[in-house]
Design an enzyme around this catalytic site. Structure first.
Site, PDB file in Angstrom:
ATOM      1  N   HIS A   1       0.819  -1.206   0.000  1.00  0.00           N
ATOM      2  CA  HIS A   1       0.000   0.000   0.000  1.00  0.00           C
ATOM      3  C   HIS A   1       0.857   1.261   0.000  1.00  0.00           C
ATOM      4  O   HIS A   1       2.061   1.231   0.259  1.00  0.00           O
ATOM      5  CB  HIS A   1      -0.954  -0.003   1.206  1.00  0.00           C
ATOM      6  CG  HIS A   1      -0.267   0.062   2.544  1.00  0.00           C
ATOM      7  ND1 HIS A   1      -0.105   1.234   3.246  1.00  0.00           N
ATOM      8  CD2 HIS A   1       0.292  -0.908   3.315  1.00  0.00           C
ATOM      9  CE1 HIS A   1       0.511   0.980   4.398  1.00  0.00           C
ATOM     10  NE2 HIS A   1       0.771  -0.304   4.458  1.00  0.00           N
TER      11      HIS A   1
ATOM     12  N   CYS B   1       2.282  -5.425   6.789  1.00  0.00           N
ATOM     13  CA  CYS B   1       2.072  -5.042   5.398  1.00  0.00           C
ATOM     14  C   CYS B   1       3.285  -4.238   4.910  1.00  0.00           C
ATOM     15  O   CYS B   1       4.128  -3.831   5.693  1.00  0.00           O
ATOM     16  CB  CYS B   1       0.795  -4.228   5.259  1.00  0.00           C
ATOM     17  SG  CYS B   1      -0.701  -5.178   5.653  1.00  0.00           S
TER      18      CYS B   1
END
Length: 460
Positions: free
Chosen positions: A358, A377
């Site tokens: 992301h 992440c």
């Protein structure tokens, strides 16, 4: 010696001899005896390095290629007056990264060649420990510089012909920068604590590190795809690879030591523009509850809503007991916008760990050498370029369309027509076809090398 290797050595020797002769002339004319350059004989040059050059006969790509000469670098830049600038920082760093991907059909063979080189260093007793009691930079004069020179020569970062002295000159500056780049350290030319910690890892430990990663890389030596993404967790770096060449490299931010980014293989199937962020339970427990205990307005300030999914109602923060784990029963969703933790883009691929790539509203961490700050992440620098490449082949999605989608601020989920394989790997040592050997810190302690902790040289 292999024919190609012999030809390369002769070429380098001829170049060295020509440049050294020119340098001596320049020094005489300027009457500046800042450095002494001895014109090498053909026999001396061909025998320099002992077992290092001897290994050329058995390595398809010359190990000598590891020692990219700063003289070659200056010649390539067309700067002929380098003899008068030996005490100024190098303007460029010898090419450490190329378009060759970390994962390729030749990576395992390259590591085997690197192991031969490090084995020869170990057999000669390894390299000296360099005292780390002071930060060294260009222009410094100290006995430690002499030891530093010896150390950099032994690892192929500094050519032996530049001589041994106590002066931190432009040769040492270029060699330090090259060493830093190979070890994932900001190549600023300053020999400080971080650089010395990497310098003082014993050659034997580096050899074992190469052995450990050879096993890992052999398991990934097959066909990876014409187009794929590789995330190297210890390097905190992402590569997009197409037809055997790196299309782009992106700095990343990966998981903390206690919230590790997992090793996995999947395919990127969807891009979310201006996404919602659904807060994972681990973050609710470890971060959100403590933040609400300190600042009751935190959710409102960051546009995070609470939903009771069982009763299909939205709750106010005042309805939750923040001194308990009650919050784990609810869904926390952050609205799209400037404060959204995923930034403007989320990249999805199926996996059991519920991780993804992301964007991020906080860009400052990309400039740090230590980039292990996420909850598992992976944050991607220059994510727009990355996503444009992923969506290549998906009709209607060029760079202008990507920019427009972000600028609109509206939610948009785009399916990737040609799903792109993604390999999230844990590689702490690798080598390239050019003989460049790279190392990264074993941040999650998976190499099993307890001796990797920094070694401090004894003073006295």
């Amino acid at each position: 010696m292999a024919p190609n290797a012999a030809w390369r050595v002769q070429e380098i020797w001829a170049m060295e001899k020509q440049v050294v002769r020119k340098t001596i002339q320049n020094n005489k004319q300027s009457n500046r005896n800042r450095a002494t350059f001895a014109e090498p004989s053909r026999r001396t040059f061909l025998t320099t390095g002992g077992s290092l050059l001897a290994s050329l006969a058995t390595v398809s790509t010359p190990v000598w290629a590891q020692a990219i000469n700063p003289i070659d670098e200056v010649l390539n830049q067309g700067q002929v007056e380098w003899g008068d600038r030996f005490d100024t920082p190098g303007q460029t760093v010898a090419a450490v990264r190329t378009a060759e991907p970390t994962l390729s059909a030749s990576t395992a063979a390259n590591i085997e060649s690197a192991m031969q080189f490090y084995y020869s260093v170990v057999q000669r007793g390894g390299w000296p420990l360099v005292p780390d009691d002071q930060t060294l930079r260009i222009g410094n004069r100290a006995h430690t510089v002499t030891i530093l020179r010896q150390r950099l020569i032994m690892s192929g970062d500094l050519v032996q012909d530049v001589g041994v002295s106590e002066v931190f000159d432009s040769y040492v500056d270029a060699a330090v920068r090259r060493f830093q780049s190979r070890h994932g350290i900001d190549p600023d030319g300053l020999a400080g604590k971080e650089t010395f910690a990497a310098i003082n890892v014993p050659a034997e430990v580096r050899l074992r590190q190469l052995e450990t990663n050879l096993v890992r890389l052999r398991s990934m030596s097959g066909y990876l795809g014409d187009r794929y993404v590789m995330v190297n967790i210890p390097a905190a770096e992402i590569e997009t690879v197409e037809n055997g060449y790196v299309h782009s490299r992106h700095t990343g931010v990966v998981g903390k030591i206690d919230r590790q980014t997992p090793v996995l293989t999947s395919k990127i199937h969807q891009i979310n523009f201006n996404p919602y962020w659904h807060v994972p339970k681990s973050i609710i427990l470890k971060d959100l509850i403590p933040k609400m205990q300190k600042d009751p307005s935190y959710l409102q300030d960051n546009r995070i809503h609470i939903r009771d999914l069982r009763n299909n109602i939205e709750l106010d923060a005042s309805q939750v007991n923040w001194n308990s784990e009650e919050a784990l029963n609810y869904q926390f969703r952050q609205e799209p916008g400037a404060k959204n933790s995923m930034g403007s883009i989320k990249i999805n691929f199926h996996n059991k760990h519920a991780v993804y790539l992301h964007d991020t509203p906080s860009k400052t961490l990309f400039g740090s050498s230590y980039r292990f700050h996420s909850s598992g992440c992976v944050r991607v620098q220059n994510v727009r370029e990355f996503v444009t490449w992923v969506l290549n082949g998906t009709p209607g999605w060029d760079r202008m369309a990507v920019d427009a989608a972000i600028r609109s601020g509206e939610r948009n989920d785009v399916s990737v027509r040609d799903r792109v394989p993604i390999y999230m790997t844990y590689i702490t040592a690798w080598a390239s076809n050019g003989g460049m050997i790279h190392f990264r810190d074993d941040i999650y302690n998976r190499d099993g090398l307890s001796a990797m902790s920094p070694i401090v040289a004894q003073q006295g």
